[in-house]
Design a protein around this motif. Structure first.
Motif, PDB file in Angstrom:
ATOM      1  N   THR A 115      96.035  32.285  19.609  1.00 59.46           N
ATOM      2  CA  THR A 115      97.006  31.562  20.432  1.00 59.46           C
ATOM      3  C   THR A 115      96.633  30.085  20.522  1.00 59.46           C
ATOM      4  N   THR A 116      95.360  29.805  20.709  1.00 61.68           N
ATOM      5  CA  THR A 116      94.924  28.408  20.804  1.00 61.68           C
ATOM      6  C   THR A 116      95.234  27.649  19.518  1.00 61.68           C
ATOM      7  N   LEU A 117      94.944  28.253  18.377  1.00 66.70           N
ATOM      8  CA  LEU A 117      95.169  27.563  17.106  1.00 66.70           C
ATOM      9  C   LEU A 117      96.641  27.523  16.709  1.00 66.70           C
ATOM     10  N   ASN A 118      97.329  28.659  16.727  1.00 64.42           N
ATOM     11  CA  ASN A 118      98.706  28.715  16.243  1.00 64.42           C
ATOM     12  C   ASN A 118      99.723  28.235  17.268  1.00 64.42           C
ATOM     13  N   SER A 119      99.464  28.512  18.525  1.00 56.49           N
ATOM     14  CA  SER A 119     100.476  28.250  19.542  1.00 56.49           C
ATOM     15  C   SER A 119     100.264  26.944  20.281  1.00 56.49           C
TER      16      SER A 119
ATOM     17  N   CYS B 126     104.529  33.359  22.564  1.00 53.97           N
ATOM     18  CA  CYS B 126     103.924  32.046  22.389  1.00 53.97           C
ATOM     19  C   CYS B 126     104.898  31.123  21.657  1.00 53.97           C
ATOM     20  N   HIS B 127     104.504  29.863  21.562  1.00 52.90           N
ATOM     21  CA  HIS B 127     105.261  28.878  20.789  1.00 52.90           C
ATOM     22  C   HIS B 127     104.544  28.731  19.452  1.00 52.90           C
ATOM     23  N   GLY B 128     104.851  29.568  18.489  1.00 55.97           N
ATOM     24  CA  GLY B 128     104.145  29.525  17.216  1.00 55.97           C
ATOM     25  C   GLY B 128     104.623  28.403  16.315  1.00 55.97           C
TER      26      GLY B 128
ATOM     27  N   ASN C  65     103.653  33.930  29.965  1.00 52.93           N
ATOM     28  CA  ASN C  65     103.052  35.251  29.861  1.00 52.93           C
ATOM     29  C   ASN C  65     102.681  35.850  31.214  1.00 52.93           C
ATOM     30  N   VAL C  66     102.208  35.035  32.134  1.00 57.90           N
ATOM     31  CA  VAL C  66     101.866  35.557  33.457  1.00 57.90           C
ATOM     32  C   VAL C  66     103.133  35.994  34.193  1.00 57.90           C
ATOM     33  N   VAL C  67     104.196  35.214  34.113  1.00 60.73           N
ATOM     34  CA  VAL C  67     105.448  35.594  34.773  1.00 60.73           C
ATOM     35  C   VAL C  67     106.103  36.763  34.033  1.00 60.73           C
TER      36      VAL C  67
ATOM     37  N   VAL D  85      98.129  20.242  26.535  1.00 63.97           N
ATOM     38  CA  VAL D  85      98.104  20.762  27.906  1.00 63.97           C
ATOM     39  C   VAL D  85      99.472  21.326  28.273  1.00 63.97           C
ATOM     40  N   GLY D  86     100.529  20.618  27.929  1.00 65.09           N
ATOM     41  CA  GLY D  86     101.878  21.086  28.244  1.00 65.09           C
ATOM     42  C   GLY D  86     102.227  22.390  27.554  1.00 65.09           C
ATOM     43  N   VAL D  87     101.888  22.483  26.267  1.00 63.93           N
ATOM     44  CA  VAL D  87     102.190  23.701  25.511  1.00 63.93           C
ATOM     45  C   VAL D  87     101.338  24.864  26.021  1.00 63.93           C
ATOM     46  N   ALA D  88     100.066  24.629  26.256  1.00 66.59           N
ATOM     47  CA  ALA D  88      99.186  25.694  26.760  1.00 66.59           C
ATOM     48  C   ALA D  88      99.650  26.176  28.135  1.00 66.59           C
ATOM     49  N   THR D  89     100.065  25.244  28.988  1.00 69.02           N
ATOM     50  CA  THR D  89     100.562  25.617  30.313  1.00 69.02           C
ATOM     51  C   THR D  89     101.836  26.445  30.192  1.00 69.02           C
TER      52      THR D  89
END
Length: 151
Positions: free
Chosen positions: A38-42, A86-88, A74-76, A64-68
């Motif tokens: 997720t960190t690398l692709n998303s 995710c945003h791939g 996912n939490v919601v 930061v915006g994309v990770a947030t």
């Protein structure tokens, strides 16, 4: 046969609180193993590709915006039975290649998905997704891969 049996669908949107056991199991079995991908692709790939595809926007997307966004989504989503999302970079590349140049295209796609779920209901919508021709999906994935390779 499926379409003849169609009745307006049922979509269960009632929130279901994950139990503490669900949180622990989800984090250990899915969250931690998925974190590097997720960190690398998303996050990293999406922001780098966005800078390349939209060089005139400052900044087109921040890490930061994309990770947030991915974290909140996912939490919601888990409270409503949503699958992890995710945003791939492949999705961004494919949408860009097929003409998407702004947020309206993603908004329209989201509205279409919501409409399909509300009209077909969760069971029939899932059958419709499973009936999607794999050759078309393969072509879309190939195009996204070529766009990423050329970037």
């Amino acid at each position: 046969e499926t379409w003849r049996a169609w009745r307006p669908g049922r979509v269960d949107l009632a929130p279901r609180a994950p139990s503490p056991r669900d949180w622990v199991r989800g984090i250990l079995r899915a969250g931690l193993p998925q974190l590097p991908l997720t960190t690398l692709n998303s996050v990293i790939s999406v922001t780098a590709l966005a800078r390349k595809l939209f060089p005139d926007k400052e900044p087109p997307a921040t890490r930061v915006g994309v990770a947030t966004s991915v974290g909140v989504m996912n939490v919601v989503g888990c409270w409503f039975g949503g699958a992890p999302a995710c945003h791939g970079a492949g999705g961004l590349a494919g949408q860009y290649r097929f003409g998407a140049r702004g947020g309206a295209s993603v908004f329209a796609l989201g509205l279409l998905k919501i409409a399909v779920a509300l009209v077909l209901g969760d069971a029939l919508a899932l059958r419709a997704v499973r009936a999607f021709p794999l050759s078309v999906l393969g072509a879309l994935l190939a195009v996204a891969g070529l766009v990423l390779a050329a970037a």
